[in-house]
Design a protein around this motif. Structure first.
Motif, PDB file in Angstrom:
ATOM      1  N   GLU A 155       0.727  -1.202   0.085  1.00 10.60           N
ATOM      2  CA  GLU A 155      -0.031   0.168  -0.222  1.00 10.60           C
ATOM      3  C   GLU A 155       0.682   1.262   0.108  1.00 10.60           C
ATOM      4  OE1 GLU A 155      -3.076   1.077   0.057  1.00 10.60           O
ATOM      5  OE2 GLU A 155      -4.328  -0.828   0.266  1.00 10.60           O
ATOM      6  N   SER A 156       0.495   2.222  -0.936  1.00  9.36           N
ATOM      7  CA  SER A 156       0.994   3.443  -0.925  1.00  9.36           C
ATOM      8  C   SER A 156       0.196   4.348  -0.543  1.00  9.36           C
ATOM      9  CB  SER A 156       1.841   3.799  -2.406  1.00  9.36           C
ATOM     10  OG  SER A 156       0.511   4.305  -3.127  1.00  9.36           O
ATOM     11  N   ASP A 157       0.246   5.713  -0.312  1.00  2.59           N
ATOM     12  CA  ASP A 157      -0.770   6.968  -0.061  1.00  2.59           C
ATOM     13  C   ASP A 157      -1.695   6.670  -1.043  1.00  2.59           C
ATOM     14  OD1 ASP A 157       0.872   8.070  -1.766  1.00  2.59           O
ATOM     15  OD2 ASP A 157       0.299   9.953  -1.347  1.00  2.59           O
ATOM     16  N   ALA A 158      -1.311   6.414  -2.291  1.00  2.00           N
ATOM     17  CA  ALA A 158      -2.196   6.531  -3.625  1.00  2.00           C
ATOM     18  C   ALA A 158      -2.774   4.989  -3.799  1.00  2.00           C
ATOM     19  CB  ALA A 158      -1.695   7.153  -4.540  1.00  2.00           C
ATOM     20  N   GLY A 159      -2.569   4.088  -2.948  1.00  2.00           N
ATOM     21  CA  GLY A 159      -3.258   2.629  -3.184  1.00  2.00           C
ATOM     22  C   GLY A 159      -2.144   1.701  -3.501  1.00  2.00           C
ATOM     23  N   THR A 160      -2.653   0.628  -4.022  1.00  2.00           N
ATOM     24  CA  THR A 160      -1.908  -0.586  -4.318  1.00  2.00           C
ATOM     25  C   THR A 160      -1.345  -0.355  -5.796  1.00  2.00           C
ATOM     26  OG1 THR A 160      -3.732  -1.759  -5.295  1.00  2.00           O
ATOM     27  CG2 THR A 160      -3.238  -2.065  -3.015  1.00  2.00           C
ATOM     28  N   PRO A 161      -0.313  -1.239  -6.234  1.00  2.00           N
ATOM     29  CA  PRO A 161       0.117  -1.176  -7.796  1.00  2.00           C
ATOM     30  C   PRO A 161      -1.074  -1.420  -8.702  1.00  2.00           C
ATOM     31  CG  PRO A 161       1.669  -2.340  -6.638  1.00  2.00           C
ATOM     32  CD  PRO A 161       0.558  -2.027  -5.613  1.00  2.00           C
ATOM     33  N   LEU A 162      -2.121  -2.000  -8.171  1.00  2.00           N
ATOM     34  CA  LEU A 162      -3.245  -1.996  -9.152  1.00  2.00           C
ATOM     35  C   LEU A 162      -3.918  -0.890  -9.439  1.00  2.00           C
ATOM     36  CD1 LEU A 162      -4.817  -4.177 -10.841  1.00  2.00           C
ATOM     37  CD2 LEU A 162      -6.055  -4.829  -8.779  1.00  2.00           C
ATOM     38  N   ASN A 189      -2.514 -12.439  -8.378  1.00  2.00           N
ATOM     39  CA  ASN A 189      -3.307 -12.536  -7.237  1.00  2.00           C
ATOM     40  C   ASN A 189      -3.607 -11.260  -6.539  1.00  2.00           C
ATOM     41  OD1 ASN A 189      -3.908 -15.245  -7.525  1.00  2.00           O
ATOM     42  ND2 ASN A 189      -1.734 -15.648  -6.409  1.00  2.00           N
ATOM     43  N   ALA A 190      -3.438 -10.010  -7.220  1.00  2.00           N
ATOM     44  CA  ALA A 190      -4.008  -8.632  -6.657  1.00  2.00           C
ATOM     45  C   ALA A 190      -5.445  -8.752  -6.733  1.00  2.00           C
ATOM     46  CB  ALA A 190      -3.546  -7.632  -7.833  1.00  2.00           C
ATOM     47  N   LYS A 191      -5.884  -7.975  -5.521  1.00  2.00           N
ATOM     48  CA  LYS A 191      -7.235  -8.104  -5.239  1.00  2.00           C
ATOM     49  C   LYS A 191      -7.675  -7.054  -5.671  1.00  2.00           C
ATOM     50  CE  LYS A 191      -6.234 -10.216  -0.579  1.00  2.00           C
ATOM     51  NZ  LYS A 191      -6.261  -9.913   0.688  1.00  2.00           N
ATOM     52  N   PRO A 192      -8.957  -7.093  -6.666  1.00  2.00           N
ATOM     53  CA  PRO A 192      -9.485  -5.932  -7.405  1.00  2.00           C
ATOM     54  C   PRO A 192     -10.271  -4.968  -6.534  1.00  2.00           C
ATOM     55  CG  PRO A 192     -10.783  -8.088  -7.853  1.00  2.00           C
ATOM     56  CD  PRO A 192      -9.672  -8.422  -6.829  1.00  2.00           C
ATOM     57  N   ASN A 193     -10.710  -5.453  -5.336  1.00  2.00           N
ATOM     58  CA  ASN A 193     -11.627  -4.449  -4.565  1.00  2.00           C
ATOM     59  C   ASN A 193     -10.641  -3.899  -3.561  1.00  2.00           C
ATOM     60  OD1 ASN A 193     -14.239  -4.810  -5.984  1.00  2.00           O
ATOM     61  ND2 ASN A 193     -14.175  -6.884  -5.284  1.00  2.00           N
ATOM     62  N   THR A 194      -9.544  -4.062  -3.249  1.00  2.00           N
ATOM     63  CA  THR A 194      -8.833  -3.603  -2.195  1.00  2.00           C
ATOM     64  C   THR A 194      -8.926  -1.856  -2.115  1.00  2.00           C
ATOM     65  OG1 THR A 194      -7.018  -4.992  -2.193  1.00  2.00           O
ATOM     66  CG2 THR A 194      -6.417  -3.140  -1.322  1.00  2.00           C
ATOM     67  N   GLN A 198      -3.176   1.301 -17.612  1.00  2.00           N
ATOM     68  CA  GLN A 198      -2.408   0.401 -18.256  1.00  2.00           C
ATOM     69  C   GLN A 198      -3.089  -0.967 -18.182  1.00  2.00           C
ATOM     70  OE1 GLN A 198       0.400   1.449 -19.524  1.00  2.00           O
ATOM     71  NE2 GLN A 198       0.794   3.319 -18.655  1.00  2.00           N
ATOM     72  N   GLN A 199      -3.553  -1.158 -19.215  1.00  2.00           N
ATOM     73  CA  GLN A 199      -4.456  -2.521 -19.215  1.00  2.00           C
ATOM     74  C   GLN A 199      -3.498  -3.519 -18.804  1.00  2.00           C
ATOM     75  OE1 GLN A 199      -6.391  -3.478 -23.097  1.00  2.00           O
ATOM     76  NE2 GLN A 199      -7.771  -4.959 -22.221  1.00  2.00           N
ATOM     77  N   ASP A 200      -2.506  -3.812 -19.814  1.00  2.00           N
ATOM     78  CA  ASP A 200      -1.663  -5.094 -19.535  1.00  2.00           C
ATOM     79  C   ASP A 200      -1.031  -5.171 -18.325  1.00  2.00           C
ATOM     80  OD1 ASP A 200      -2.305  -5.740 -22.179  1.00  2.00           O
ATOM     81  OD2 ASP A 200      -0.493  -4.780 -23.084  1.00  2.00           O
ATOM     82  N   ALA A 201      -0.552  -4.101 -17.667  1.00  2.00           N
ATOM     83  CA  ALA A 201      -0.287  -4.202 -16.242  1.00  2.00           C
ATOM     84  C   ALA A 201      -1.393  -4.547 -15.276  1.00  2.00           C
ATOM     85  CB  ALA A 201       0.008  -2.781 -15.874  1.00  2.00           C
ATOM     86  N   VAL A 202      -2.548  -4.210 -15.104  1.00  2.00           N
ATOM     87  CA  VAL A 202      -3.729  -4.411 -14.683  1.00  2.00           C
ATOM     88  C   VAL A 202      -3.884  -6.083 -14.923  1.00  2.00           C
ATOM     89  CG1 VAL A 202      -6.206  -4.296 -14.268  1.00  2.00           C
ATOM     90  CG2 VAL A 202      -4.935  -2.418 -14.671  1.00  2.00           C
ATOM     91  N   LYS A 203      -3.598  -6.509 -15.943  1.00  2.00           N
ATOM     92  CA  LYS A 203      -3.922  -8.039 -16.249  1.00  2.00           C
ATOM     93  C   LYS A 203      -2.583  -8.898 -15.494  1.00  2.00           C
ATOM     94  CE  LYS A 203      -6.153  -8.063 -20.921  1.00  2.00           C
ATOM     95  NZ  LYS A 203      -6.167  -8.232 -22.202  1.00  2.00           N
ATOM     96  N   LEU A 204      -1.583  -8.339 -15.428  1.00  2.00           N
ATOM     97  CA  LEU A 204      -0.681  -8.964 -15.000  1.00  2.00           C
ATOM     98  C   LEU A 204      -0.390  -8.989 -13.449  1.00  2.00           C
ATOM     99  CD1 LEU A 204       2.371 -10.541 -15.366  1.00  2.00           C
ATOM    100  CD2 LEU A 204       3.412  -8.179 -15.000  1.00  2.00           C
ATOM    101  N   GLY A 216     -10.892   5.194   0.178  1.00  2.00           N
ATOM    102  CA  GLY A 216     -12.105   4.310  -0.234  1.00  2.00           C
ATOM    103  C   GLY A 216     -12.015   4.285  -1.798  1.00  2.00           C
ATOM    104  N   ILE A 217     -10.686   4.682  -2.343  1.00  2.00           N
ATOM    105  CA  ILE A 217     -10.715   4.387  -3.864  1.00  2.00           C
ATOM    106  C   ILE A 217     -10.046   2.982  -4.052  1.00  2.00           C
ATOM    107  CG2 ILE A 217      -9.446   5.291  -5.764  1.00  2.00           C
ATOM    108  CD1 ILE A 217     -11.062   7.279  -4.445  1.00  2.00           C
ATOM    109  N   THR A 218     -10.930   2.309  -5.101  1.00  2.00           N
ATOM    110  CA  THR A 218     -10.413   0.991  -5.534  1.00  2.00           C
ATOM    111  C   THR A 218     -10.019   1.118  -7.106  1.00  2.00           C
ATOM    112  OG1 THR A 218     -12.653   0.439  -6.471  1.00  2.00           O
ATOM    113  CG2 THR A 218     -12.401   0.197  -4.095  1.00  2.00           C
ATOM    114  N   PRO A 219      -9.328   0.182  -7.308  1.00  2.00           N
ATOM    115  CA  PRO A 219      -8.832  -0.073  -8.856  1.00  2.00           C
ATOM    116  C   PRO A 219      -9.927   0.585  -9.734  1.00  2.00           C
ATOM    117  CG  PRO A 219      -7.882  -1.808  -7.713  1.00  2.00           C
ATOM    118  CD  PRO A 219      -8.913  -1.398  -6.728  1.00  2.00           C
TER     119      PRO A 219
END
Length: 459
Positions: free
Chosen positions: A151-158, A177-182, A166-172, A187-190
């Motif tokens: 976690e950074s102040d602006a969220g996870t790498p996802l 196992n990155a969580k899509p609802n973190t 960055q669609q390909d980065a999202v897929k990778l 309260g910001i999610t991917p």
């Protein structure tokens, strides 16, 4: 070169050494490090101690520019530590990754760089690789066991990948196992990040991975955000995924009303058959909804005459420092170098020059304003804010200083404070359209996206 090197002052040698590392001039790096060792402490000790105003070493500069041969000399020959941190907590690996230098990053990792080191704001090299969408760098970092959920102040790498489209980065990341609802602390999610970025490809990938289309952030749902921006494809995608057009935000508005406030007839028309009638709207058609929503909003619209009183007079004014004519001249020269670097978009070099200028003449508010803008362009909002406030303290009646502070607050998503500061600038220059626009945008952003803290300063 030897005679020229000997003629340089100690400070000039430091600057030349760091510049040579940045430029990849290995011969000059070797000669300058020898010239710096005036007390016979050894080249390694001298090189390790040389840092700029932001505590960046020669290794930081070389890594940022992808100068792998210079990095190899500094580490292999001089034995410099591979993970020194600058003032922002950034290591050479993070500098190299942010610029997409795969081979330099590989070298640093092979020589012991820790891929999990985070900056003072919590961002790792993986965050930066995801943000620029460099798949090979991401694979390299992930192979080293970096936490995909860091976690950074602006969220996870996802969140970073989605927010930069960055669609390909999202897929990778999802494959790892990155969580899509973190959620971030805000309260910001991917998915919300993808919607705010207007990235339909990222949104589709996230929905397929199970991201919640009805998540709320700052009192608003993804549909509210999409309705505000007017992105029809994003809205259609969210609706297809189960986005609820009848959910109200914290202001009691449905997505159709958010679109109506923008007078976006196309979006209103799309949402009309999917939205339950709103009490008070007598004509349930496109024109009726827009007319009703706009008329209802009139009493809540921001009026300049109703905003908060000017605060700049209460700002503490620093004691002016007596500056010699020679110091002023040298300060202007450093400022000129900073201006040139800024025009080249080399913002961190410009910061160094402006730092020299303000050290020579602490009374020059313009230099602080310029350095604040450089920090802003470099994504360092906290530093931008610090300089903007110092600038305002020196010149509390300067509208540009208000704009600089407001811009930094806006980047930090402190929209209520940004709106207040922008308005103070408007009071100083009522005809300044840029300030007026920034003020209203900050109010709107706070109300629509991060509206939980009453961002409207007139309420």
């Amino acid at each position: 070169m030897a005679d020229a090197t000997a003629a340089l002052s100690a400070r000039s040698k430091v600057q030349a050494f760091l510049e040579a590392a940045r430029a990849g001039d290995l011969d000059s790096v070797k000669k300058l490090v020898a010239a710096l060792d005036e007390e016979g402490k050894g080249a390694a000790a001298v090189a390790a101690a040389v840092r700029d105003a932001n505590k960046r070493t020669a290794l930081h500069f070389a890594a940022r520019e992808g100068r792998t041969d210079v990095c190899a000399f500094l580490i292999d020959q001089l034995g410099l530590p591979v993970d020194p941190k600058d003032d922002d907590g950034e290591t050479p690996l993070i500098h190299a990754t942010r610029q997409g230098h795969l081979h330099t990053a590989q070298y640093l990792l092979d020589h012991g760089a820790n891929p999990s080191v985070a900056t003072s704001l919590g961002a790792t090299a993986l965050h930066h690789a995801a943000g620029i969408g460099n798949i090979e760098l991401m694979k390299l970092l992930l192979s080293k066991g970096v936490d995909v959920e860091s976690e950074s102040d602006a969220g996870t790498p996802l969140v970073w990948a989605a927010g930069h489209g960055q669609q390909d980065a999202v897929k990778l990341l999802l494959q790892h196992n990155a969580k899509p609802n973190t959620e971030t602390d805000d309260g910001i999610t991917p998915l919300l990040s993808a919607v705010a970025a207007g990235s339909l490809p990222c949104l589709e990938v996230l929905i397929q991975a199970g991201a919640d289309p009805n998540i709320r952030a700052g009192g608003a749902t993804p549909l509210h955000i999409a309705a505000d921006s007017g992105n029809m494809e994003i809205i259609k995608c969210l609706l297809k995924a189960g986005g609820d057009p009848n959910t109200c935000d914290d202001d009691g508005l449905k997505p159709i009303q958010v679109a109506a406030l923008r007078n976006n007839r196309e979006v209103v028309e799309l949402l009309l058959p999917l939205t339950s009638p709103i009490s008070g709207a007598s004509n349930w058609n496109v024109d009726g909804i827009i007319e009703y929503t706009l008329s209802k909003d009139v009493e809540e619209k921001v009026q300049v005459k109703e905003a908060t009183p000017l605060k700049s007079a209460s700002l503490p004014r620093p004691q002016l420092v007596e500056v010699s004519s020679d110091a002023k001249r040298r300060s202007l020269e450093a400022k000129s170098r900073g201006d040139d670097a800024f025009r080249r978009k080399d913002y961190l070099v410009a910061v160094d020059d402006y730092t020299q200028a303000t050290e020579l003449d602490p009374n020059d508010a313009t230099v602080l304003s310029n350095r604040s803008l450089c920090w802003l362009r470099a994504g360092q909002a906290e530093r931008a804010l610090e300089d903007a406030r110092a600038c305002r303290a020196l010149r509390p009646d300067w509208a540009k200083a208000c704009y600089r502070e407001g811009a930094a607050l806006r980047l930090l998503q402190r929209f209520d404070e940004a709106a207040n500061v922008f308005y103070e600038g408007v009071q100083l220059e009522p005809e300044n359209k840029e300030l007026v626009s920034a003020f209203r945008e900050a109010v709107e952003a706070g109300r629509k996206f991060h509206g939980t803290d009453k961002p409207n300063p007139t309420r």
